[in-house]
Write a protein that holds these residues in place. Structure first.
Motif, short mmCIF file in Angstrom:
data_model
loop_
_atom_site.label_atom_id
_atom_site.label_comp_id
_atom_site.label_asym_id
_atom_site.label_seq_id
_atom_site.Cartn_x
_atom_site.Cartn_y
_atom_site.Cartn_z
N SER A 54 48.09 47.25 37.92
CA SER A 54 47.03 46.56 37.16
C SER A 54 45.70 46.78 37.86
O SER A 54 45.65 47.25 39.00
CB SER A 54 47.31 45.05 37.06
OG SER A 54 47.24 44.46 38.35
N CYS A 55 44.64 46.39 37.18
CA CYS A 55 43.33 46.41 37.81
C CYS A 55 43.26 45.31 38.87
O CYS A 55 42.66 45.48 39.93
CB CYS A 55 42.24 46.20 36.76
SG CYS A 55 40.58 46.12 37.45
N THR A 56 43.93 44.20 38.58
CA THR A 56 44.00 43.11 39.56
C THR A 56 44.59 43.64 40.87
O THR A 56 44.05 43.38 41.96
CB THR A 56 44.89 41.96 39.01
OG1 THR A 56 44.40 41.60 37.72
CG2 THR A 56 44.90 40.76 39.93
N PHE A 81 36.16 38.07 34.84
CA PHE A 81 37.56 37.69 34.74
C PHE A 81 38.02 37.18 36.11
O PHE A 81 37.48 37.56 37.14
CB PHE A 81 38.38 38.92 34.31
CG PHE A 81 39.80 38.60 33.94
CD1 PHE A 81 40.07 37.64 32.98
CD2 PHE A 81 40.85 39.26 34.54
CE1 PHE A 81 41.39 37.33 32.63
CE2 PHE A 81 42.16 38.97 34.20
CZ PHE A 81 42.43 38.01 33.25
N VAL A 126 30.47 43.84 38.62
CA VAL A 126 31.38 43.96 37.47
C VAL A 126 30.59 44.63 36.34
O VAL A 126 29.55 44.13 35.95
CB VAL A 126 31.87 42.57 37.00
CG1 VAL A 126 32.80 42.69 35.81
CG2 VAL A 126 32.54 41.82 38.15
N ASP A 152 34.21 46.49 40.10
CA ASP A 152 35.17 46.09 39.08
C ASP A 152 34.79 46.86 37.82
O ASP A 152 33.94 46.43 37.04
CB ASP A 152 35.14 44.58 38.85
CG ASP A 152 36.18 44.11 37.84
OD1 ASP A 152 36.60 44.94 37.00
OD2 ASP A 152 36.57 42.94 37.86
N ALA A 154 36.91 47.63 35.48
CA ALA A 154 38.05 47.40 34.56
C ALA A 154 37.69 47.85 33.15
O ALA A 154 38.49 48.45 32.44
CB ALA A 154 38.43 45.93 34.56
N GLN A 155 36.45 47.56 32.75
CA GLN A 155 36.02 47.88 31.38
C GLN A 155 35.23 49.18 31.34
O GLN A 155 34.69 49.53 30.29
CB GLN A 155 35.14 46.73 30.85
CG GLN A 155 35.84 45.39 30.91
CD GLN A 155 34.95 44.22 30.51
OE1 GLN A 155 33.87 44.41 29.97
NE2 GLN A 155 35.41 43.01 30.76
N SER A 176 41.07 49.26 34.66
CA SER A 176 42.19 48.57 34.01
C SER A 176 42.70 49.39 32.84
O SER A 176 41.91 49.92 32.05
CB SER A 176 41.79 47.19 33.50
OG SER A 176 42.87 46.61 32.78
N HIS A 178 45.06 47.81 30.91
CA HIS A 178 45.70 46.72 30.16
C HIS A 178 45.52 47.01 28.66
O HIS A 178 44.61 47.74 28.27
CB HIS A 178 45.04 45.39 30.54
CG HIS A 178 45.71 44.21 29.92
ND1 HIS A 178 45.20 43.56 28.82
CD2 HIS A 178 46.85 43.56 30.26
CE1 HIS A 178 46.00 42.56 28.50
NE2 HIS A 178 47.01 42.54 29.35
N LYS A 181 42.11 47.05 26.89
CA LYS A 181 41.07 47.98 27.32
C LYS A 181 41.09 49.26 26.47
O LYS A 181 41.96 49.44 25.64
CB LYS A 181 41.26 48.30 28.81
CG LYS A 181 41.23 47.06 29.72
CD LYS A 181 39.96 46.24 29.57
CE LYS A 181 39.67 45.29 30.71
NZ LYS A 181 40.60 44.18 30.92
N GLY A 188 48.48 47.96 33.63
CA GLY A 188 48.26 49.04 34.59
C GLY A 188 46.81 49.14 34.97
O GLY A 188 45.94 48.50 34.38
N TYR A 320 34.31 35.01 28.79
CA TYR A 320 34.56 34.23 30.01
C TYR A 320 33.90 32.86 30.04
O TYR A 320 32.73 32.72 29.71
CB TYR A 320 34.07 35.00 31.24
CG TYR A 320 34.59 36.41 31.34
CD1 TYR A 320 35.95 36.67 31.25
CD2 TYR A 320 33.72 37.47 31.52
CE1 TYR A 320 36.43 37.96 31.34
CE2 TYR A 320 34.18 38.76 31.62
CZ TYR A 320 35.54 39.01 31.52
OH TYR A 320 36.00 40.29 31.62
C1 PLP Z 1 40.68 43.27 32.27
C2 PLP Z 1 39.87 42.94 33.46
C3 PLP Z 1 40.43 42.76 34.72
C4 PLP Z 1 41.92 42.72 34.96
O1 PLP Z 1 42.60 43.83 34.55
P1 PLP Z 1 44.20 43.87 34.65
O2 PLP Z 1 44.53 45.32 34.50
O3 PLP Z 1 44.73 43.04 33.53
O4 PLP Z 1 44.60 43.34 35.97
C5 PLP Z 1 39.60 42.53 35.80
N1 PLP Z 1 38.28 42.47 35.66
C6 PLP Z 1 37.68 42.62 34.46
C7 PLP Z 1 36.19 42.57 34.37
C8 PLP Z 1 38.46 42.85 33.32
O5 PLP Z 1 37.86 42.99 32.13
#
Ligand code: PLP
Length: 376
Positions: A54-56, A81, A126, A152, A154-155, A176, A178, A181, A188, A320
């Motif tokens: 995951s991104c986490t 997030f 982020v 971060d 993720a997006q 991310s 997920h 996304k 993932g 958020y």
């Molecule tokens: C989706 C998201 C995450 C977490 O992603 P995962 O793959 O679900 O762990 C973290 N930070 C931001 C800004 C996100 O949008």
């Protein structure tokens, strides 16, 4: 019903997943994982990309690599997030929240320096909605104060800042995959490592603290426990699912971008009439159409709009709730300075349906209903 999101699916996923199964290699670091890692390295230019669960988890790896310890402080926006904070809080750090810019909803880079103390170890920008933070300023602050930068992103897959892929500018970048996304493997993510010198330690942390990756490459003749680590490898079946999407990443990107542009154009009259605000893309930023949001006047108007759209079978959602007001945010973090925009802007924002394959007629319907709402 017009859904807010339908996870991306190209049609090739079952075939590739079946291949992974036939290879009898569905554990981590199989053929599809390697393909995905290589694709990310080629497309972004990062020194090393490692697919994660995951991104986490990618962010947790970055916190481990940065050697974050109890008492350390990590600067980040509150409008994000939970994972952004979790990864560092798990290491015992305090999250220090800084206000956002109202135009991009990203951390206000001009407020970061004032939040730095002798305990500060890292900055975590982020890239909201795949629109880059002001990275030149952030990297300059980090260099002058000797701080680590974990993006971060993720997006931010397939988005860039001044020609550099998001996730490759800081010391570490986290993607991310997920299903919410742009590109998905269900659950993932990926850790991007800028400095090749950090790649070996990252592989060790990801492999339970062992040097097993080196062993598999034949660089050593037995592997052993060398660091404190964990298990961050996704199954190759998930990587096979993702591969089907990375393979046509440009097509998915173009499709999402068409929807984004459609919204932007059709809603511009409402913006010009001063009724709503539309996303701002600063110069030098190339976004990836991860999200299309509008801003209503206030919380009350936003709630009425969401209800109105719902009554016309359109799903729109807010985003958020700022972390600093949440129970864990109060326990593990503090807000530095004034919350001028974080709460106020988050209460006005509403996200519109956007996914790969969303039909233009549906986009048009959403725009017409929003226009109808504002002409009542
Ligand atoms: C989706 C998201 C995450 C977490 O992603 P995962 O793959 O679900 O762990 C973290 N930070 C931001 C800004 C996100 O949008």
């Amino acid at each position: 019903m017009i859904n807010f999101n339908i996870p991306p699916f190209t049609g090739k996923e079952p075939e590739y997943m079946a291949q992974a199964i036939q290879n009898h290699k569905i554990s981590g670091d199989g053929e599809f994982t390697k393909r995905c890692n290589r694709w990310i390295e080629d497309r972004t230019g990062t020194a090393k990309a490692l697919l994660t669960t995951s991104c986490t988890h990618a962010t947790e790896m970055a916190a481990l690599l940065a050697d974050i310890k109890p008492g350390d402080e990590v600067i980040m926006p509150s409008y994000t997030f939970v994972s952004t904070a979790d990864a560092f809080v798990l290491r015992g750090a305090t999250a220090v929240f800084v206000d956002i810019r109202p135009d991009t909803m990203n951390i206000n880079e001009t407020l970061i320096e004032d939040a730095i103390t002798e305990k500060t170890r890292a900055i975590v920008p982020v890239h909201y909605a795949g629109v880059s933070c002001e990275m030149d300023t952030i990297m300059d602050i980090a260099n002058r104060h000797n701080l680590i930068v974990v993006e971060d992103a993720a997006q931010g897959v397939m988005a860039s800042y001044k020609g550099k892929a998001l996730g490759t500018i800081g010391d570490y970048g986290c993607f991310s995959f997920h299903e919410t996304k742009n590109y998905s493997m269900g659950e993932g993510g990926c850790l991007l490592i800028r400095n090749p010198e950090n790649a070996e330690k990252a592989e060790i942390i990801r492999e339970k603290g062992t040097n097993r990756s080196k062993f598999f490459r034949g660089e050593i003749d037995k592997y052993t426990w060398v660091e404190a680590g964990s298990s961050y490898l996704p199954s190759d079946m998930n990587a096979a699912y993702l591969w089907a999407q990375l393979e046509i990443a440009d097509e998915i990107y173009a499709d999402r971008m068409r929807t984004w542009e459609h919204y932007y154009e059709a809603l511009t009259p409402l913006k010009e009439a001063g009724r709503i605000e539309l996303p701002v893309i600063p110069e030098g930023c190339v976004h990836n159409a991860h999200m299309f949001y509008i801003k209503a006047k206030d919380l009350e108007e936003r709630s009425a709009l969401i209800t109105f759209l719902k009554s016309h079978e359109i799903s729109s959602v807010f985003h958020y709730i700022p972390l600093h007001g949440a129970p864990a945010g109060q326990k593990y973090g503090r807000f530095h300075g004034e919350d001028r925009y974080t709460t106020k802007e988050s209460e006005r924002l509403v996200r519109l349906p956007l996914y790969y394959g969303l039909e233009p007629e549906k986009v048009q319907t959403v725009c017409e209903k929003i226009t109808e709402f504002y002409s009542r």
